[in-house]
Design an enzyme around this catalytic site. Structure first.
Site, mmCIF file in Angstrom:
data_model
loop_
_atom_site.group_PDB
_atom_site.id
_atom_site.type_symbol
_atom_site.label_atom_id
_atom_site.label_comp_id
_atom_site.label_asym_id
_atom_site.label_seq_id
_atom_site.Cartn_x
_atom_site.Cartn_y
_atom_site.Cartn_z
ATOM 1 N N SER A 34 0.833 -1.207 0.000
ATOM 2 C CA SER A 34 0.000 0.000 0.000
ATOM 3 C C SER A 34 0.862 1.250 0.000
ATOM 4 O O SER A 34 1.964 1.266 0.573
ATOM 5 C CB SER A 34 -0.862 -0.018 1.268
ATOM 6 O OG SER A 34 -1.512 1.207 1.444
ATOM 7 N N TYR A 73 -1.936 -0.600 10.834
ATOM 8 C CA TYR A 73 -2.196 -1.255 9.547
ATOM 9 C C TYR A 73 -1.029 -1.030 8.591
ATOM 10 O O TYR A 73 -0.496 -1.962 7.988
ATOM 11 C CB TYR A 73 -3.496 -0.708 8.916
ATOM 12 C CG TYR A 73 -3.597 -1.032 7.445
ATOM 13 C CD1 TYR A 73 -3.845 -2.335 7.023
ATOM 14 C CD2 TYR A 73 -3.383 -0.043 6.469
ATOM 15 C CE1 TYR A 73 -3.892 -2.646 5.665
ATOM 16 C CE2 TYR A 73 -3.439 -0.343 5.118
ATOM 17 C CZ TYR A 73 -3.696 -1.648 4.722
ATOM 18 O OH TYR A 73 -3.732 -1.962 3.385
ATOM 19 N N LYS A 93 2.053 -3.641 6.718
ATOM 20 C CA LYS A 93 2.498 -3.697 5.316
ATOM 21 C C LYS A 93 4.005 -3.439 5.235
ATOM 22 O O LYS A 93 4.729 -4.113 4.491
ATOM 23 C CB LYS A 93 1.738 -2.670 4.475
ATOM 24 C CG LYS A 93 0.245 -2.935 4.356
ATOM 25 C CD LYS A 93 -0.032 -4.190 3.548
ATOM 26 C CE LYS A 93 -1.509 -4.516 3.444
ATOM 27 N NZ LYS A 93 -1.791 -5.803 2.839
HETATM 28 P P1 NAD Z 1 -10.987 -6.875 1.136
HETATM 29 O O1 NAD Z 1 -11.228 -6.868 2.595
HETATM 30 O O2 NAD Z 1 -12.118 -6.648 0.227
HETATM 31 O O3 NAD Z 1 -10.250 -8.234 0.718
HETATM 32 C C1 NAD Z 1 -9.437 -8.961 1.602
HETATM 33 C C2 NAD Z 1 -9.887 -10.393 1.555
HETATM 34 O O4 NAD Z 1 -9.094 -11.159 2.457
HETATM 35 C C3 NAD Z 1 -11.337 -10.575 1.976
HETATM 36 O O5 NAD Z 1 -12.005 -11.380 1.036
HETATM 37 C C4 NAD Z 1 -11.250 -11.266 3.330
HETATM 38 O O6 NAD Z 1 -12.360 -12.102 3.561
HETATM 39 C C5 NAD Z 1 -9.954 -12.018 3.187
HETATM 40 N N1 NAD Z 1 -9.300 -12.303 4.464
HETATM 41 C C6 NAD Z 1 -9.057 -11.454 5.487
HETATM 42 N N2 NAD Z 1 -8.457 -12.099 6.490
HETATM 43 C C7 NAD Z 1 -8.302 -13.388 6.088
HETATM 44 C C8 NAD Z 1 -7.761 -14.541 6.691
HETATM 45 N N3 NAD Z 1 -7.271 -14.516 7.934
HETATM 46 N N4 NAD Z 1 -7.767 -15.696 5.996
HETATM 47 C C9 NAD Z 1 -8.277 -15.739 4.741
HETATM 48 N N5 NAD Z 1 -8.817 -14.690 4.140
HETATM 49 C C10 NAD Z 1 -8.836 -13.516 4.801
HETATM 50 O O7 NAD Z 1 -9.839 -5.804 0.856
HETATM 51 P P2 NAD Z 1 -9.258 -5.291 -0.526
HETATM 52 O O8 NAD Z 1 -9.575 -3.853 -0.624
HETATM 53 O O9 NAD Z 1 -9.639 -6.202 -1.612
HETATM 54 O O10 NAD Z 1 -7.709 -5.410 -0.199
HETATM 55 C C11 NAD Z 1 -6.927 -6.523 -0.601
HETATM 56 C C12 NAD Z 1 -5.517 -6.314 -0.114
HETATM 57 O O11 NAD Z 1 -5.025 -5.084 -0.643
HETATM 58 C C13 NAD Z 1 -5.385 -6.203 1.400
HETATM 59 O O12 NAD Z 1 -4.207 -6.854 1.785
HETATM 60 C C14 NAD Z 1 -5.272 -4.701 1.632
HETATM 61 O O13 NAD Z 1 -4.535 -4.409 2.790
HETATM 62 C C15 NAD Z 1 -4.523 -4.268 0.389
HETATM 63 N N6 NAD Z 1 -4.750 -2.863 0.035
HETATM 64 C C16 NAD Z 1 -6.024 -2.394 -0.131
HETATM 65 C C17 NAD Z 1 -6.224 -1.052 -0.460
HETATM 66 C C18 NAD Z 1 -7.613 -0.499 -0.609
HETATM 67 O O14 NAD Z 1 -7.770 0.721 -0.555
HETATM 68 N N7 NAD Z 1 -8.640 -1.302 -0.836
HETATM 69 C C19 NAD Z 1 -5.134 -0.209 -0.642
HETATM 70 C C20 NAD Z 1 -3.849 -0.730 -0.475
HETATM 71 C C21 NAD Z 1 -3.666 -2.057 -0.140
HETATM 72 C C1 WQD Z 2 -9.387 9.743 0.766
HETATM 73 C C2 WQD Z 2 -9.569 11.230 0.988
HETATM 74 C C3 WQD Z 2 -9.780 11.820 3.304
HETATM 75 C C4 WQD Z 2 -13.584 9.764 3.894
HETATM 76 C C5 WQD Z 2 -6.751 4.872 2.951
HETATM 77 C C6 WQD Z 2 -5.744 4.120 3.782
HETATM 78 C C7 WQD Z 2 -4.644 3.622 2.909
HETATM 79 C C8 WQD Z 2 -5.156 2.837 1.721
HETATM 80 C C9 WQD Z 2 -6.222 3.583 0.996
HETATM 81 C C10 WQD Z 2 -5.101 0.494 2.261
HETATM 82 C C11 WQD Z 2 -8.759 11.767 2.165
HETATM 83 C C12 WQD Z 2 -11.052 12.127 2.555
HETATM 84 C C13 WQD Z 2 -12.412 10.279 3.398
HETATM 85 C C14 WQD Z 2 -14.665 10.645 4.184
HETATM 86 C C15 WQD Z 2 -13.312 12.477 3.423
HETATM 87 N N1 WQD Z 2 -5.751 1.602 2.114
HETATM 88 N N2 WQD Z 2 -12.287 11.618 3.163
HETATM 89 N N3 WQD Z 2 -14.474 11.980 3.945
HETATM 90 O O1 WQD Z 2 -6.969 7.988 3.607
HETATM 91 O O2 WQD Z 2 -6.025 8.124 1.271
HETATM 92 O O3 WQD Z 2 -6.118 5.983 2.381
HETATM 93 O O4 WQD Z 2 -7.218 4.015 1.913
HETATM 94 O O5 WQD Z 2 -3.930 0.317 2.169
HETATM 95 O O6 WQD Z 2 -3.856 2.843 3.727
HETATM 96 O O7 WQD Z 2 -5.237 5.007 4.762
HETATM 97 O O8 WQD Z 2 -8.236 7.014 1.638
HETATM 98 O O9 WQD Z 2 -10.592 6.931 1.015
HETATM 99 O O10 WQD Z 2 -10.014 7.116 3.454
HETATM 100 O O11 WQD Z 2 -9.636 9.061 1.985
HETATM 101 O O12 WQD Z 2 -13.215 13.696 3.224
HETATM 102 O O13 WQD Z 2 -15.730 10.238 4.638
HETATM 103 O O14 WQD Z 2 -10.936 11.481 1.313
HETATM 104 O O15 WQD Z 2 -9.514 12.820 4.240
HETATM 105 O O16 WQD Z 2 -8.348 13.062 1.831
HETATM 106 P P1 WQD Z 2 -6.799 7.379 2.293
HETATM 107 P P2 WQD Z 2 -9.680 7.445 2.060
#
Ligand code: NAD
Ligand code: WQD
Length: 429
Positions: free
Chosen positions: A136, A161, A165
């Protein structure tokens, strides 16, 4: 029980967390290319229904075996490895809510770090050293300048969190160094994934109050929540609201295909990558107000919002420099901000309550009793939950239609070709 698996001479990819938001969209891309997938997910934040729909969206190409299992259950996980020979692993499974991670850091370290260790230990034991990790942009912490962030920027996550990562990245670096010329580990640092599949058939289905901006905006648009709270209006950005690098979920999914191709070509050349990070972002920053305005266009009316205090731990601007991914993975985000919002709105209107089906029909499964994991082989035919949509109608709307508006898609989905339903209407899927 006999578990259907691919013959050992055919490449099989392990996808942990494949039922989740990013996982399910990546599954569509991989199946569409005819890949053979084994998915491990405990469904703690997802629905098996997403996998059924992914299979349909991929026109039944490739193959998919689903194991409902927890990556913390090392015994169940090893059973999966005993049954399939993997050529690569894409590791999505994990917990991702920043706020929750501060409340239950142990749970986050356990699931994310220990869970990843379980997966990687088994990969090593079963001689598969090709690994793609969901990292991330959060690992960059507080950006030192407004400039787009390159992969060699300093690392320093600001919350538990993010530190999971960061620590996993470091562990993976150590593992790659410990066995020189053996590992191909790609760390994909996602920026802000948003949107949904262009069909509106799969998308993001958060539990409870959405943590991220766009799912919240979508729920305001559909009438499930009254108003968008804009966190802070005094950042040093063009309009004072936070700026992020939003990336369409399908572009992000394709980034995994590009990473897989990179590993495959490296292996074919008898070489090894070691452990390499790549940013997956668009390189363009949009403010919260940009997002609200663009989503308002998709919805066809101005969405209500109010300014509130900054969110603790938020930063003003986070934008990727994706040039390394373009150069080395041959990958580039292609979809526009309007695509992200149109597709999100299509998903939200067609699935106002997410994967909960209005018919109440549950997804058919074949659980394996008295086992550490239930093994479900998804059938290659349409499942009962969607058979109310004629097959001939469903197929073209998913992939071939030229319709580009939510109304046109909803009409294509509907057997009676009725107009797009309004917010909160029952939508047959
Ligand atoms: P998500 O929660 O939709 O998907 C994660 C999946 O992992 C889910 O299906 C959940 O059921 C499964 N899971 C969680 N714990 C588990 C366990 N102990 N055993 C087996 N399965 C398990 O999230 P996502 O948005 O699809 O994110 C996927 C990956 O990408 C995550 O590792 C997240 O940290 C990373 N990521 C997400 C974002 C984002 O904004 N969505 C940004 C950066 C990184
Ligand atoms: C985006 C923008 C908020 C909600 C997060 C995690 C990051 C990654 C992606 C997993 C920001 C603003 C938000 C709301 C708002 N996830 N906001 N009102 O904070 O960039 O990142 O998700 O790895 O680790 O921290 O994403 O979607 O929460 O916010 O004004 O109700 O929207 O302040 O500027 P963020 P976000």
């Amino acid at each position: 029980m006999t578990v259907p698996s691919r013959p050992h001479d055919q490449e099989t990819i392990l996808v942990t967390g494949g039922a989740g938001f990013i996982g399910s969209h990546t599954v569509v891309e991989l199946l569409s290319l005819g890949k053979h997938l084994v998915i491990v997910d405990n469904l703690c934040n997802s629905s098996e229904e997403a996998l059924h729909r992914a299979k349909i969206l991929a026109n039944n190409n490739g193959s998919l075996v689903f194991h409902k299992a927890d990556i913390l259950d090392a015994i169940a996980l090893e059973r999966v490895f005993e049954q399939h020979k993997f050529s690569a692993c894409i590791h999505f499974a994990g917990l991702k809510a920043v706020g929750e991670s501060a409340q239950i850091p142990l749970g986050y370290y356990q699931t994310n770090v220990t869970g990843t260790l379980n997966v990687i230990q088994l990969l090593q034991k079963y001689n598969c050293r090709n690994f793609i990790f969901s990292s991330s942009a959060t690992v960059y912490g507080l950006p030192t300048s407004e400039a787009p962030i390159k992969e060699d920027a300093s690392i320093g996550a600001l919350n538990p969190y993010g530190r999971t990562k960061q620590y996993i990245e470091e562990i993976l670096q150590d593992i790659a160094v410990s066995e020189p010329n053996l590992w191909n580990i790609i760390l994909l640092r996602y920026f802000n994934p948003v949107g949904a599949h262009q069909s509106g058939i799969i998308g993001e289905d958060p539990n409870g109050i959405p943590n991220n901006l766009m799912p919240f905006v979508a729920q305001v648009a559909i009438g499930r929540r009254p108003v968008i709270s804009v966190f802070g209006d005094d950042y040093d950005t063009k309009d004072g609201t936070g700026v992020r690098d939003y990336i369409h979920i399908v572009d992000l999914a394709k980034g995994h295909v590009a990473a897989l191709n990179k590993i495959q070509s490296t292996v074919a050349a008898n070489s090894a990558l070691g452990c390499v990070p790549y940013n997956l972002g668009s390189g363009v920053g949009y403010s919260v107000m940009d997002m609200i305005h663009t989503m308002s266009k998709s919805v066809g009316r101005a969405l209500p919002y109010k300014a509130v205090a900054r969110r603790v731990g938020d930063v003003g601007s986070v934008i990727a420099d994706p040039s390394l991914s373009e150069r080395e993975l041959g990958w580039k985000a292609e979809k526009t901000l309007q695509d992200m919002c149109d597709d999100l709105w299509r998903w939200q209107t067609q699935n106002p309550d997410g994967y909960i089906t209005t018919s109440g029909t549950s997804t058919p499964t074949t659980p394996t009793p008295a086992s550490h994991s239930s093994i479900v082989t998804l059938p290659t035919t349409l499942l009962p939950i969607v058979t109310s949509v004629p097959k001939a109608t469903l197929k073209p709307i998913a992939l071939d239609t030229e319709a580009d508006s939510p109304a046109a898609f909803a009409m294509a989905l509907s057997p009676s070709s009725s107009p797009a339903p309004g917010p909160n209407a029952d939508i047959a899927f």
